[in-house]
Write an enzyme that holds these catalytic residues in place. Sequence first.
Site, PDB file in Angstrom:
ATOM      1  N   HIS B 237      -3.945  41.709  16.500  1.00 50.42           N
ATOM      2  CA  HIS B 237      -4.882  42.810  16.318  1.00 50.42           C
ATOM      3  C   HIS B 237      -4.658  43.367  14.913  1.00 50.42           C
ATOM      4  O   HIS B 237      -3.528  43.569  14.501  1.00 50.42           O
ATOM      5  CB  HIS B 237      -4.633  43.891  17.377  1.00 50.42           C
ATOM      6  CG  HIS B 237      -5.759  44.863  17.495  1.00 50.42           C
ATOM      7  ND1 HIS B 237      -6.039  45.777  16.497  1.00 50.42           N
ATOM      8  CD2 HIS B 237      -6.674  45.066  18.463  1.00 50.42           C
ATOM      9  CE1 HIS B 237      -7.096  46.492  16.879  1.00 50.42           C
ATOM     10  NE2 HIS B 237      -7.500  46.081  18.054  1.00 50.42           N
ATOM     11  N   ARG B 258     -12.851  50.657  14.179  1.00 52.94           N
ATOM     12  CA  ARG B 258     -13.665  49.758  13.349  1.00 52.94           C
ATOM     13  C   ARG B 258     -15.095  49.721  13.861  1.00 52.94           C
ATOM     14  O   ARG B 258     -16.047  49.649  13.079  1.00 52.94           O
ATOM     15  CB  ARG B 258     -13.051  48.354  13.306  1.00 52.94           C
ATOM     16  CG  ARG B 258     -11.876  48.254  12.341  1.00 52.94           C
ATOM     17  CD  ARG B 258     -11.332  46.833  12.221  1.00 52.94           C
ATOM     18  NE  ARG B 258     -10.929  46.330  13.519  1.00 52.94           N
ATOM     19  CZ  ARG B 258     -11.411  45.236  14.099  1.00 52.94           C
ATOM     20  NH1 ARG B 258     -12.311  44.503  13.475  1.00 52.94           N
ATOM     21  NH2 ARG B 258     -10.994  44.861  15.282  1.00 52.94           N
TER      22      ARG B 258
END
Lengths: 245, 562
Positions: B237, B258
């Site tokens: 990640h 994001r």
Amino acid sequence: MPKITVSVQRRASDQDARSFETHEVELSDKASVLDALFALQRGPCPDLAFRFSCRVGMCGSCAMVVNGREQLTCSVLVKDIGNTLRIEPLRNLPVKRDLAVDMKPFFAAYQRTLPNFTPRDDLDPSDFYRLPLDSKEWKAMSHQPQCIDCGACYSACTLVTLHPRYVGPMALHRALNLIVDPRDKSRSERLNLVTGEAGAFRCHTLGNCRDVCPRGISPTHSIERLKRLAVWEPFRKMFARIFPA
Amino acid sequence: MSNQLSTDILILGTGGAGLMAALHAFWRDPALDITLVSKGGLGKSGCTRMVQGGYNAVLDAKDSIQAHFEDTVKGGAFLNDQELAMTLVEDSPRIVRELENRIGCLFDRAADGRIHQKAFAGQSFDRTVHVGDLTGIEIMSRLRDQIFATGIRCLEYTRGLELLTSADGQRVVGAVLLDIQSGKFITVKSKAVMLCTGAGPLMYQRSACAQEKAMDGVAMAYRAGANLMDMEMVQFHPTGMVVPGSRLNGALLEEGLRGAGAHLFNGQGERFMQRYDPEKMERSTRDRVSRASYMEVTAGRGTANGGVWIDVSHLGAEFVEKNFTGMRDRCLRIGFDLAREKVEVCPTAHFNMGGIRINRDGFTNLEGLFAAGEDSAGVHGANRLGGNGVAESTVFGARAGDAVAGWVKNRKHGEVQATQVTDATETAGNFLTPHSESPWPLRDELGRVMWERAGIVRSGEKLKQALNEIADLKQRLEKVSTPGGREFNLTWQQALDMRNMLTASELIARSALMREDSRGAHYREDFTNTDHANWLKNIYASRDGDGAKLWTEPVKLTKLQP
Ligand SMILES: Cc1cc2nc3c(=O)[nH]c(=O)nc-3n(C[C@H](O)[C@H](O)[C@H](O)COP(=O)(O)OP(=O)(O)OC[C@H]3O[C@@H](n4cnc5c(N)ncnc54)[C@H](O)[C@@H]3O)c2cc1C
Ligand code: SF4
Ligand code: FES
């Protein structure tokens, strides 16, 4: 960061005598109290028993008493507490070993309050119950942060110490959440369960639970609401009988 | 010396997969004797509890099953088992509604009172159901409440140690467990065993996962003879926290940042995604963003601590405070205000796409052995989309629970082989006799080896080195001793974890060495292209005597072609 002096309680079981073991450890300035325990584990106390899982404040496994106060050890920095740590297991629960308590009595109390959601029979399984944010139903719901069942409130509660049958703050807070949930069908039954001898009216509003809750929940506030709801319940029922929805 | 237990269904692991499986089996047939086993607390362990961003499901009329399916398979670089991927997207709307309407989760609403779905990176539609940015607490707590109501037996702080098989090795007949608190072994005879231990790439020095996970289920299944698949596919990640000197290092800042429009900057203040994916920028898939960050750092353009910056302050402090409360708290704790300033991040090992080969209902190649959730393989292919993980564990947990309840009906217990029990308990007990090494330095060493050589950027050279080092660590593990007694000895548990993590690490490195292309999370600097002509294949692994045998099988592109 200077060396930290850490004392941890060692105890083979609940019957065993309490003793403290003290060590000096070096830690980074971002170290949590849980990090201090990891440092001990890798050094002088390889068999120290304690609980943790997520290390980010979500699982609620790591609550302990640090310098006399309940703390979520993964979420509090050592430097915010001081150069000397005295770490003990949670109170009001039997010790399994060292810093790990047996959480069974805590969850047994919880289970006495019908903590599981019981869906109303007319819920539409193919949709999500409509809850507009300006509706009365939404506003009546409990909007406190999510509980992580860490047991800190149970440990800090004087009434739990005095009355072992008292289900404690967290169970009552959960009950309130469900009682004001318009999707649940067991409002009356649950209200009955949690406002008896071992329930909300046992609370003396000391607020210890609110002070120690790492999630910023005020179980005290929920318990006060339960008391009010219990007082109004007979009138509400009568009203419902006269004016069925 | 070991306690005995007999049950119909033994479920190892109490994350989303384990608890959904138990509930569904119980609902199918309340007369069944079901035993749940958790290495931590019931509902308080594993990664489902840590789910932040949320749960992908097609619920909006403007979204479609086909769109979610295509996102999943394209995201997975076409390595997915398309049957499994389709099952995920078809079942997840029903299961997320079950979580809400039957289990009692209360997901966030939009202002008009309908379910709110937020944006996640790498997807064509905003389809992520959530509870703020700490969704897993709600899902696990409510599942636990329902488990309480069923009265299903749960052995907490107890680990599955080894599976037991019939004499011919074809059928799983039970398992040996270890009660971590008492140090006692438990031999369980069970008609079926389900693995839901959540795999977990904790062999990497930076990992986001729940700390007790150690690839136990995958390693146990492998030793018992199950077929594994896609072991090289480890997801990193992009936004793990950088907290030197703390276990918080590698903990996650969620995907939704994001999704909501976060910017990533390198140490020189450039929005470096421009160089790697100018079209999608920061909303590109996890594998690309992680690789980009890693390459920036390797090229000397990282921060002082070897990371990059994430910045959401331009979205407005109020927006961040309201929508990312949990993430902001997490950053505040270490002295950063996510709502008002940039925060240092670095990729972190997050998820295993690979694992045990299953079919749609959790069956494996061994009779009586089932698997679901992160322990299994195939749903996500070479890269998992954010929000598809918890969907997978609940969807496939539910399916396997339904299937196993039917399967055990009219079946008898198999015969437990006493020698297997003795082998398991002796292997574990060996770490308690005095030798010389401590498991901790080995763990650190493995973390470094995997991170540097079998991590985000791999090569044949590095992987061969990794395999040598893993072999060396395996030998050293034999000399490990763990002082203290049997009772609640976490250092002993660490040694047992190391055994499984080494097994899995070796399979990861071997599969990664075999795969001579770059695809999804797997990137080889000596084979940078995605080679559809030769590598639209899954790599399988299974035990062969003391070693592993690896082979490939072509992906069945039944629904979507590249
Ligand atoms: C920080 C973080 C955030 C995430 N956020 C998201 C998100 O927003 N959306 C999303 O879709 N996915 C997310 N994921 C991924 C998601 O959590 C996983 O895909 C999924 O929850 C895995 O579920 P599981 O039931 O397979 O395993 P887990 O939930 O990990 O449960 C594993 C269980 O097995 C137990 N166990 C382990 N070993 C043994 C053993 N030997 N014996 C017995 N029990 C054992 C563990 O204690 C635990 O109870 C996130 C993951 C992490 C780490
Ligand atoms: S109310 Fe707060 S202190 Fe009590 S169990 Fe929940 S999170 Fe912990
Ligand atoms: S370890 Fe999970 S809350 Fe502290």
